[in-house]
Design an enzyme around this catalytic site. Sequence first.
Site, PDB file in Angstrom:
ATOM      1  N   HIS A   2      40.568  24.961  55.920  1.00  0.00           N
ATOM      2  CA  HIS A   2      39.637  23.865  56.217  1.00  0.00           C
ATOM      3  C   HIS A   2      38.809  23.598  54.955  1.00  0.00           C
ATOM      4  CE1 HIS A   2      35.938  22.135  57.993  1.00  0.00           C
ATOM      5  NE2 HIS A   2      36.672  21.811  59.042  1.00  0.00           N
TER       6      HIS A   2
ATOM      7  N   ASP B 289      37.880  33.379  57.885  1.00  0.00           N
ATOM      8  CA  ASP B 289      37.332  32.229  58.602  1.00  0.00           C
ATOM      9  C   ASP B 289      37.856  32.320  60.038  1.00  0.00           C
ATOM     10  OD1 ASP B 289      36.900  29.812  59.825  1.00  0.00           O
ATOM     11  OD2 ASP B 289      37.497  28.584  58.112  1.00  0.00           O
TER      12      ASP B 289
ATOM     13  N   GLN C 156      38.387  29.092  64.342  1.00  0.00           N
ATOM     14  CA  GLN C 156      39.327  28.730  65.411  1.00  0.00           C
ATOM     15  C   GLN C 156      39.847  29.955  66.141  1.00  0.00           C
ATOM     16  OE1 GLN C 156      39.715  25.778  66.448  1.00  0.00           O
ATOM     17  NE2 GLN C 156      38.976  24.554  64.740  1.00  0.00           N
TER      18      GLN C 156
ATOM     19  N   LYS D 262      32.218  26.343  68.718  1.00  0.00           N
ATOM     20  CA  LYS D 262      33.655  26.368  69.050  1.00  0.00           C
ATOM     21  C   LYS D 262      33.959  27.440  70.086  1.00  0.00           C
ATOM     22  CE  LYS D 262      35.217  24.700  64.568  1.00  0.00           C
ATOM     23  NZ  LYS D 262      35.303  23.263  64.733  1.00  0.00           N
TER      24      LYS D 262
ATOM     25  N   CYS E 254      39.709  17.647  58.412  1.00  0.00           N
ATOM     26  CA  CYS E 254      39.034  18.378  57.329  1.00  0.00           C
ATOM     27  C   CYS E 254      39.986  19.396  56.710  1.00  0.00           C
ATOM     28  CB  CYS E 254      37.755  19.057  57.818  1.00  0.00           C
ATOM     29  SG  CYS E 254      36.577  17.919  58.522  1.00  0.00           S
TER      30      CYS E 254
HETATM   31  N1  C6P Z   1      36.840  22.425  62.381  1.00  0.00           N
HETATM   32  C1  C6P Z   1      37.974  20.695  63.619  1.00  0.00           C
HETATM   33  O1  C6P Z   1      38.009  19.661  64.302  1.00  0.00           O
HETATM   34  P1  C6P Z   1      31.606  24.143  61.220  1.00  0.00           P
HETATM   35  O2  C6P Z   1      31.654  22.667  60.999  1.00  0.00           O
HETATM   36  O3  C6P Z   1      30.837  24.848  60.146  1.00  0.00           O
HETATM   37  O4  C6P Z   1      31.197  24.525  62.596  1.00  0.00           O
HETATM   38  O5  C6P Z   1      33.138  24.647  61.127  1.00  0.00           O
HETATM   39  C2  C6P Z   1      33.887  24.379  59.989  1.00  0.00           C
HETATM   40  C3  C6P Z   1      35.276  24.914  60.149  1.00  0.00           C
HETATM   41  C4  C6P Z   1      35.688  25.949  59.340  1.00  0.00           C
HETATM   42  N2  C6P Z   1      36.904  26.501  59.478  1.00  0.00           N
HETATM   43  C5  C6P Z   1      37.763  26.075  60.404  1.00  0.00           C
HETATM   44  C6  C6P Z   1      39.097  26.753  60.526  1.00  0.00           C
HETATM   45  C7  C6P Z   1      37.417  25.017  61.243  1.00  0.00           C
HETATM   46  O6  C6P Z   1      38.290  24.580  62.147  1.00  0.00           O
HETATM   47  C8  C6P Z   1      36.156  24.393  61.096  1.00  0.00           C
HETATM   48  C9  C6P Z   1      35.763  23.216  61.936  1.00  0.00           C
HETATM   49  C10 C6P Z   1      36.639  21.301  63.275  1.00  0.00           C
HETATM   50  O7  C6P Z   1      39.000  21.248  63.241  1.00  0.00           O
HETATM   51  C11 C6P Z   1      35.691  20.267  62.743  1.00  0.00           C
HETATM   52  S1  C6P Z   1      36.195  19.621  61.211  1.00  0.00           S
END
Ligand code: C6P
Length: 410
Positions: free
Chosen positions: A127, A204, A207, A230, A368
Site C-alpha cells: 500500500h 503491515d 488487512q 479495519k 492506494c
Molecule cells: N487500505 C483500502 O481500501 P490507514 O489509512 O492508515 O488506516 O491504512 C493504510 C493502509 C495500510 N496498509 C494496508 C495494507 C492498507 O490496506 C491500508 C488501507 C484501505 O485498501 C484504504 S486505502
Amino acid sequence: MTPPPDNPLLDLRDRFPCLDQTVHGKPLTYLDTAATALKPTCVIESLAHHYRLVSANIHRGVHTLSERATADFERARTTVQTHLNAAHSHEIIFTSGTTDSINLVAQSYGQLAIGAGDEILITEMEHHSNIVPWQLLRERSGAVLRVAPMLDNGDLDRDAFRAALNARTRLVAVTAVSNALGTVNPVAELTREAHAAGAVVLVDAAQALPLQAMDVQALDCDFLAFSGHKVFGPTGIGVLYGKNDLLKAMPPVKGGGDMILSVTFDQTTYNELPHIFEAGTAHIAGAIGLGRALEFVNAVGYPAIEAHESALLDHALTALQAIDGVRLVGTPAQRKGIVSFLVDAIHPHDLGTILDGEGVAIRAGHHCAQPVMAHYGVAATARASFSIYNTRDDVDRLVAAIRAAQEIFA
Ligand code: C6P
C-alpha cells in the site's frame, strides 16, 4: 457490556446497525470492508459511554473522571497487548492508524539506524502507506529503497525477495495481506530470512488483523502496524507494536504534552515508553473503542472468522469466474477475502457507480496500491472484500448487479 452469544455468527448481522438500511431503495450489500469495516453496536456504545459519562483527559487529572478515563485507556492498551501477544504493554503505541505507525518507524528508527547506502526492502504489493514513508526516509538519509517483485499471480517472488536481502539491508517492510489482491504473505518465514540478513522487520497488518491472529512473538517481527477502523474499531486510532529494545533506543519524533517528564527552556526529559511516542491528547475514546472491538473479535473468534470468510471467498471466486467477461486480477495461492476484478468494456468506476445503484458497495480505483495496478497494466480495478457480516446472498447480489451492469453496457 453484553458479551456476544456462544455462536455469534448466527445473529451477527444484527450487531451491525449500519446494515439495517437501504441504499437507492435496495438493501445495503456492504462489500468494502478492506476500506473500512462496519462497526458493531458494542463499539459504538463504548464510544458513546465514554463521551456521555467519562469524557475526561488522561494521565493529567487527579479527579475521578480523569482517573476513570486513564484506566479505560490503559485497559485498552492491555487488550491490544493480549490480542497481539506482545510481551509488554509498553510495546503498544497508540497512533492514528497504520499510516501513522509506519511513518513513526520510518522517522524514528530511520533516524536511529538507517543512513546513506543502507537498504530498505519492501515488496511490489505494498500500500502507498508502506512505500512513501520509505521514499521520504530515502530522501532524508540517502538510503536505497529496494522492491521485491510479485509473480504474475500476485504472490511474492520469494526467490527475488531472498536475492534482494544482503548485508546492507537494515529494514524489511512487508504487508501480511495485500489490500489490492488479498495475497497472504508468509510473514514468519520472511522475518526469519530478513533476520538472518541482519535486518529488522515491520509488518503491515492493516488487512491481516481483521481476518487472522497476528502473534508478534510467534512471528518474531520487530514492528507491526494496524488500524482500528479495519478491525471493527473507530477511525483515527491505530497501533504500532515495537519490540522493547528497539523502541527504547528510538528517539521521539513528535514533541508535546504527555511525552515529557520535565521541561525547561534548556532541556527536556522524556517520558518512558509508551508515552514518549504519544505526544498530545490521545484519541481516548478511539483507543477505548478499539479495545472493545478487539474483545468483540475475540468473542467471535478467529477460527469462526476465518472459516466464514474463506467459505464466502470460495463462493465469490466461483461465482465471479462463471460470469462471461469478468477477469480476476491476481490469483494468489494463499489469499484472504479480497477480490480484485475487471469487467470487459466497463470502467471500474462506472461499475462501482452502477453497483451502488443496486445497493452494492464495492471499491473501484487503484486502492492506494498503484504499483500493483502498474504490474497488471491497469489504472484501476473493482474490488469486493468480505467480512463476518457478509453472507452468500451478498455475493449473489454482487453477481446479479454485475450482470445488470453488463446489460446496460451491452
Ligand atoms: N487500505 C483500502 O481500501 P490507514 O489509512 O492508515 O488506516 O491504512 C493504510 C493502509 C495500510 N496498509 C494496508 C495494507 C492498507 O490496506 C491500508 C488501507 C484501505 O485498501 C484504504 S486505502
